[in-house]
Structures are given as C-alpha cells and as structure tokens.
Design an enzyme around this catalytic site. Structure first.
Site, short mmCIF file in Angstrom:
data_model
loop_
_atom_site.label_atom_id
_atom_site.label_comp_id
_atom_site.label_asym_id
_atom_site.label_seq_id
_atom_site.Cartn_x
_atom_site.Cartn_y
_atom_site.Cartn_z
N ARG A 44 14.30 -3.60 -26.87
CA ARG A 44 13.83 -3.94 -28.23
C ARG A 44 14.99 -4.29 -29.14
O ARG A 44 14.81 -4.91 -30.17
CB ARG A 44 13.12 -2.73 -28.83
CG ARG A 44 11.78 -2.45 -28.21
CD ARG A 44 11.11 -1.36 -29.01
NE ARG A 44 10.63 -0.33 -28.12
CZ ARG A 44 9.43 0.23 -28.24
NH1 ARG A 44 8.62 -0.12 -29.20
NH2 ARG A 44 9.05 1.16 -27.40
N LYS A 148 7.93 8.63 -12.01
CA LYS A 148 7.31 9.84 -12.56
C LYS A 148 7.76 10.04 -14.00
O LYS A 148 8.84 9.58 -14.33
CB LYS A 148 7.62 11.08 -11.72
CG LYS A 148 9.09 11.43 -11.60
CD LYS A 148 9.75 12.45 -12.39
CE LYS A 148 9.42 13.28 -13.46
NZ LYS A 148 10.49 13.77 -14.33
N HIS A 178 12.59 10.18 -7.96
CA HIS A 178 13.95 9.90 -7.47
C HIS A 178 14.49 10.99 -6.53
O HIS A 178 15.39 10.73 -5.74
CB HIS A 178 14.92 9.58 -8.62
CG HIS A 178 15.45 10.78 -9.34
ND1 HIS A 178 14.75 11.42 -10.33
CD2 HIS A 178 16.61 11.45 -9.21
CE1 HIS A 178 15.47 12.44 -10.77
NE2 HIS A 178 16.61 12.48 -10.11
N LYS A 182 17.19 11.15 -2.59
CA LYS A 182 18.45 11.89 -2.35
C LYS A 182 18.60 12.14 -0.85
O LYS A 182 17.65 12.54 -0.18
CB LYS A 182 18.43 13.24 -3.09
CG LYS A 182 18.48 13.08 -4.62
CD LYS A 182 18.56 14.45 -5.30
CE LYS A 182 18.33 14.35 -6.79
NZ LYS A 182 19.50 14.03 -7.61
N HIS A 240 9.47 16.85 -8.67
CA HIS A 240 10.57 17.13 -7.74
C HIS A 240 10.35 18.42 -6.92
O HIS A 240 10.50 18.43 -5.71
CB HIS A 240 11.90 17.25 -8.49
CG HIS A 240 12.18 16.10 -9.42
ND1 HIS A 240 11.70 14.84 -9.21
CD2 HIS A 240 12.92 16.02 -10.57
CE1 HIS A 240 12.11 14.03 -10.18
NE2 HIS A 240 12.84 14.74 -11.02
N LYS A 325 16.23 24.46 -17.95
CA LYS A 325 17.37 23.82 -18.61
C LYS A 325 18.14 24.87 -19.38
O LYS A 325 17.61 25.95 -19.69
CB LYS A 325 16.87 22.72 -19.54
CG LYS A 325 16.19 21.59 -18.77
CD LYS A 325 16.05 20.33 -19.59
CE LYS A 325 15.30 19.27 -18.84
NZ LYS A 325 16.12 18.50 -17.91
C1 BG6 Z 1 14.15 13.98 -14.20
C2 BG6 Z 1 13.70 14.92 -15.29
O1 BG6 Z 1 13.05 13.54 -13.47
O2 BG6 Z 1 15.05 14.65 -13.34
C3 BG6 Z 1 14.90 15.45 -16.05
O3 BG6 Z 1 12.85 14.22 -16.19
C4 BG6 Z 1 15.90 16.07 -15.11
O4 BG6 Z 1 14.50 16.40 -17.03
C5 BG6 Z 1 16.24 15.12 -13.96
O5 BG6 Z 1 17.08 16.37 -15.83
C6 BG6 Z 1 17.08 15.78 -12.90
O6 BG6 Z 1 17.53 14.83 -11.98
P1 BG6 Z 1 18.91 15.05 -11.20
O7 BG6 Z 1 18.94 13.94 -10.20
O8 BG6 Z 1 19.99 14.95 -12.25
O9 BG6 Z 1 18.83 16.40 -10.59
#
Ligand code: BG6
Length: 487
Positions: A44, A148, A178, A182, A240, A325
């Site tokens: 944007r 996601k 993602h 890994k 995850h 976190k």
């Molecule tokens: C994301 C979450 O999908 O994954 C984040 O939305 C999180 O909150 C992140 O920090 C963690 O990914 P990675 O690869 O850094 O462990």
C-alpha cells in the site's frame, strides 16, 4: 525455461520482509530454482521500485553481508506495484500492468502469495477471481499460497475453506504452515520410519509421556493488533504444535504424498482429547502496554495443555503441549520419555534422570539426542545419565535451509505434500476450540518475562513426578557450525 511471476500481496509487511524476500533472494542468487522468477511486490505504501528495493536490501543486510554481485543478480527480478488490495477497482489496473510485464517475457505462470492479515484473505481472493487474474492460460499454471492462520475457529476455518474452494480448484491451493518446511520437522518421519529400532517402542507399552515445547524469548512486538485477537492457542498451538504432534504420533503413511500424509495426520488428530484440568493460560507482565490493548485483555501469551490420544497405540500416555512468548529462551523441542526398567539392580547418580529420553531439537542447535544410563568408571554398578547425540551442524556441515525455501520450491514444482488439507485444519480447530471453551474469566495467570511461564504448568508435571526437559536441555549445545559469511 519456465517463467513465473510471484505476486506478493503485503510485500512491505513483516513476514514478507523478514522471511519471504530473504528466501527469494537466496533462491535467486544461488540459482536454486529452475524458473525465471519475477517478483511482483504489492504494497500500500507509495514507494518507487528503488525505494522498495532499498527497504529489501536494508532488511537483508541485517541478516548477512550482501555482495554487489549478488545484489546485481537479484534486483532485476523485482517489481513494485502500489495498490490498496482491499479495493475491487484496483485490480483491473493491476491486471493490465501484470499482463504488460508478462508479455515482455512471453507469458508466465502466476503464483499469488497472501502475506497479509488473515482478515483480508477472502477479500483478496474474491478480487483476484473477479478480475480474472487467476484465469489459466495455455501451458501456464496459476497457484495460490495461503498461510496459517486459517480462520480463528472451526466455523470460520470452514467458511474460509468454502470460499477458497468456490473460487479455485484444489490443485491450485497451497495451504502452508512454515513449520512443515523445517528440516528438523521433516526429519521426524525419516527418524521414525527409516530406522527399524524405534518404531517398535513407539507406543504406550514403552513411552511414559511426551512433551512438546515451542518457547520464544521475544514478546509480541508490533503484532499487537493481530495477536490480541488470536493468543497462543490460535496463533501457534492450532498450527505448528498440533502438526508436530500429528507427525510424532500418526500411523505410518502409505507414502509421503499430500494424500498419504494428510490421511494419517487427520486420523490421529481426530482422536486427540485434551484435559481441561491440566490446561494453563498465561499472560506476561507488560503485555498490555506492548500490545497497546485495552486493560483487562484476557489474551493468553502462554498456553499449556495435556492431550491424550484415544487409540491402542497411545491410550493413557500424557502428551504435554506448551507454547509461549516472553519466556526464558527460544527453543522448540519434542521429547519422549520412555518407561524405566522394572528391575532395580543399579544405583543412580541422578535418580530423577534414570529414564531414557529421546529429544528432537527443532531449533536452535538442531539435532536429536538420546539420554542413556551408563556405568560410571571405577564405581560399582553406579549409573550416570549421558547424551548420545546427532547434531546437524556436525554431521552435515552445512547451514539448514530456511523453511520457506523448501515450501516455495515445492509450490513452484507443484508439490503439495508439505501442505495442509482442510480436514487436517478442521481437526486441529476442534481441539483448540474445546481448549478455549475451558478458558474462564480469571483463568489467565500473569508471569514474568524471562521465566518459564506460570508455575501452575510446572506443577501439573510435578504432581506426576515429571519435569520439563527443555528447561535444562543441552542438545547439541555449543556445537556451532563455522559459518561462511555468505551462507
Ligand atoms: C508464526 C507465529 O506462525 O510462527 C509467530 O505467528 C511465531 O507468533 C512464529 O513467532 C514462530 O516461527 P519460528 O520459525 O520463528 O519458530
């Protein structure tokens, strides 16, 4: 050579800048894709192409040194296009621009990447469809990557899925998480099924319990607006952690295809039950100010629950899941504690570490370790716990690729095996919806930043004579790969 335009919505956002562009940079400069890629960055902000490239370069340089040759190789691949992607009438001009660019290259495949807040998914997909951007051209494919979170609960996930399916065919849709890209996560299946010795032990006769921890040191930083609506269970547990759980506990798939893996993952997730009595919600002190949200927000930045899988293999084995976190360290780890031997022939230097524990370290210091008891030299049958380890950095002497590299390459090749199928997503939401129903007013406990979260979660394990392994785990600790500054 195939020519492909990757159309990235939300190109100036955090995910695109921190993950996607660094990944695409690597793929292009190392010539790891067989296609000629054009990256059409859509944002944007009223940037010129040069200003956008400046932003990309600045962020890349925070990660590693970029040589002038690499930059010269990369930058011609990038175009920037400014638009408000929520506005329907912005799409005809985009279409015109895209077609004009593609004609210069003799036509292209199109890959749409939605790197935008999930609330914009349906709008953008509708506009792509209505403007005909997705229409197939002879010999050219159109694919969509949706990342996601898929919805915020079971109902909204189903709604999103119905929306996507009404617009695109299943082979065009790539739903990604993602974590599945890994290396260490893919290795769970290789470890289980390529080694004959562990699978016979992978059951309730031999496993005492399982732990999965995804802990992060950082807080929510600038993601308050999204995170306060989500919380730990929706943000990370639903995706995850439940994917890790599925890979670890599922039955052997017929093959490693999309269908083969999805069938088994869904089957095991459908059987997972959680215990509301063994569930903890936490929020770190200072969250409200950091997230800039109203006083009284009950969003959990920490979530822990205990799952049981109702089948012959796992019945009665507690599986402790947690994520948070603002915790003591960044660590993603899975551990299986095996049952102790029946006889008591030995004396143990550390009785609480008597059992064998198998640990998969997902990140950092990636590897796999097995805790064994061995005889202490000279002492009479005194047993000491030691670690037997496989560390990626020692065995392969190469840095592991980023998860997005694998996922991006798969999508270009039309391989959906690491993607999520809708029944998989729905099975995970069923679990998380039920956990969140157990969240009552006042059930969110405060914890200090830099701690391991609410003590209540530790007490759940302690009551059963157990403890979290990640708190003192030493898997592949300190074994650092000598990095080449350009890798
Ligand atoms: C994301 C979450 O999908 O994954 C984040 O939305 C999180 O909150 C992140 O920090 C963690 O990914 P990675 O690869 O850094 O462990």
């Amino acid at each position: 050579m195939q020519t492909t335009t990757a159309i990235i919505f939300g190109a100036t956002g955090d995910l695109a800048q921190q993950k996607l562009f660094p990944t695409l940079f690597q793929l292009i400069v190392r010539e790891e894709v067989s296609e000629r890629l054009t990256l059409l960055a859509i944002g944007r902000r009223p940037y010129s192409r040069e200003q956008f490239l400046e932003m990309v370069k600045e962020n890349l340089e925070k990660k590693r040194v970029i040589t002038p040759e690499e930059w010269e190789k990369f930058q011609p691949h990038v175009l920037y296009y400014q638009m408000d992607f929520n506005q329907r009438d912005s799409y005809e001009p985009l279409c015109k621009f895209l077609v004009g660019e593609e004609e210069k290259r003799g036509g292209c495949n199109r890959l749409f990447y939605l790197s935008v807040p999930p609330t914009s998914y349906q709008t953008i997909l509708s506009h792509i469809h209505a403007s005909g951007l997705h229409q197939q051209a002879a010999g050219r494919w159109r694919r969509i990557i949706v990342e996601k979170p898929f919805g915020t609960d079971l109902t909204s996930a189903r709604e999103l899925d119905a929306h996507i399916k009404a617009l695109f065919t299943e082979d065009q849709i790539y739903r990604i998480d993602h974590y599945l890209g890994k290396e260490t996560v893919q290795n769970i299946l290789a470890f289980r099924f390529a080694n004959g010795i562990f699978e016979p032990l992978w059951n309730r006769e031999n496993v005492d319990h399982i732990q999965i921890t995804v802990a992060e040191e950082e807080g929510i930083k600038s993601r308050g607006a999204y995170y306060d609506q989500a919380g730990a269970f929706r943000d990370l547990m639903q995706s995850h952690i439940l994917q890790l759980l599925a890979l670890l506990t599922m039955e052997k798939p017929d093959d490693f295809t999309f269908a083969g893996l999805s069938d088994q993952k869904t089957a095991v997730l459908e059987k997972a039950r959680f215990d509301p009595e063994q569930t903890v919600f936490g929020q770190y002190e200072g969250y409200l100010e950091e997230a800039k949200v109203a006083e009284g927000s009950q969003t959990e930045t920490y979530g822990m629950t205990t799952c049981y899988i109702d089948d012959d293999r796992w019945r009665g084995v507690p599986i402790y899941l947690r994520t948070g976190k603002g915790l003591a360290k960044r660590i993603s780890e899975i551990s299986l504690q095996f049952k102790k031997p029946q006889q008591d022939l030995f004396s143990y230097t550390t009785p609480r570490k008597q059992a064998n524990v198998l640990t998969f370290r997902i990140q950092p210091d990636e590897g796999i370790a097995l805790r064994l008891g061995v005889k202490t030299p000279r002492q009479n049958m005194q047993v000491e716990p030691v670690q037997m380890e496989f560390c990626y950095s020692m065995s392969f002497r190469t840095e592991l690729p980023d998860a997005y590299e694998r996922l991006f390459r798969d999508v270009l090749m039309g391989d959906q095996s690491l993607c999520l199928r809708e029944d998989n997503i729905e099975a995970s939401w069923k679990i998380v919806d039920r956990v969140l129903e157990a969240k009552a007013d006042g059930s969110v406990r405060r914890y200090h930043i830099g701690s391991w979260g609410p003590a209540a979660a530790d007490q759940i394990l302690e009551r059963e004579g157990r403890e979290w392994f990640a708190h003192e785990s030493t898997v592949c600790n300190g074994i650092v790969l000598e990095r080449n500054s350009n890798t």
